[in-house]
Design a protein around this motif. Structure first.
Motif, short mmCIF file in Angstrom:
data_model
loop_
_atom_site.label_atom_id
_atom_site.label_comp_id
_atom_site.label_asym_id
_atom_site.label_seq_id
_atom_site.Cartn_x
_atom_site.Cartn_y
_atom_site.Cartn_z
N LEU A 107 43.48 30.85 46.35
CA LEU A 107 44.15 30.02 45.33
C LEU A 107 43.15 29.33 44.42
CD1 LEU A 107 47.05 28.44 47.41
CD2 LEU A 107 47.23 30.19 45.63
N ARG A 108 42.00 28.93 44.95
CA ARG A 108 40.97 28.29 44.12
C ARG A 108 40.39 29.26 43.10
NH1 ARG A 108 39.72 25.13 48.89
NH2 ARG A 108 38.21 26.68 49.58
N ALA A 109 40.54 30.55 43.35
CA ALA A 109 40.04 31.56 42.42
C ALA A 109 41.07 31.88 41.33
CB ALA A 109 39.68 32.83 43.17
N SER A 110 42.22 31.22 41.38
CA SER A 110 43.28 31.48 40.41
C SER A 110 42.78 31.24 38.99
CB SER A 110 44.49 30.59 40.69
OG SER A 110 45.52 30.86 39.78
N GLY A 111 43.08 32.19 38.13
CA GLY A 111 42.68 32.09 36.73
C GLY A 111 41.34 32.75 36.45
N LYS A 112 40.61 33.12 37.49
CA LYS A 112 39.31 33.75 37.31
C LYS A 112 39.47 35.26 37.28
CE LYS A 112 36.84 30.01 39.51
NZ LYS A 112 36.07 29.60 40.67
N LYS A 113 38.62 35.89 36.50
CA LYS A 113 38.66 37.35 36.38
C LYS A 113 37.46 37.95 37.11
CE LYS A 113 39.34 41.06 33.15
NZ LYS A 113 39.93 41.42 31.91
N PHE A 114 37.73 38.95 37.92
CA PHE A 114 36.72 39.68 38.66
C PHE A 114 36.83 41.14 38.26
CE2 PHE A 114 37.99 36.02 41.13
CZ PHE A 114 36.79 35.45 41.49
N ASP A 115 35.86 41.62 37.50
CA ASP A 115 35.89 42.97 36.96
C ASP A 115 37.18 43.14 36.16
OD1 ASP A 115 34.94 45.51 36.40
OD2 ASP A 115 35.67 46.38 38.26
N ARG A 116 38.10 44.00 36.60
CA ARG A 116 39.35 44.20 35.86
C ARG A 116 40.54 43.50 36.49
NH1 ARG A 116 39.11 50.58 35.67
NH2 ARG A 116 40.14 50.02 37.59
#
Length: 71
Positions: free
Chosen positions: A49-58
């Motif tokens: 959930l803390r990674a929400s909004g982040k983009k990882f590769d595609r």
């Protein structure tokens, strides 16, 4: 969280249609974390959930807000 673990899981998710379907059907971030754990990737639902909004590769991680959800 090991960001590397999350990135590796998301990379696998991009290549595996069945896994993507399973993750999209999951009700909670903890459910997704359990799916990942069964495949050897270790992170918690809270970390996801803390990674929400982040983009990882595609892949971009999004938190789904469900009406009536309790915190």
């Amino acid at each position: 969280m090991s960001l590397d673990q999350l990135k590796a899981f998301l990379a696998r998710l991009q290549k595996d249609a069945a896994l993507k379907s399973e993750v999209l059907a999951a009700a909670t971030a903890d459910d997704v974390a359990q799916i990942a754990l069964k495949l050897g990737f270790e992170f918690s639902g809270d970390e996801l959930l803390r990674a929400s909004g982040k983009k990882f590769d595609r892949v971009t991680v999004h938190k789904n807000d469900i009406p009536g959800e309790y915190n």
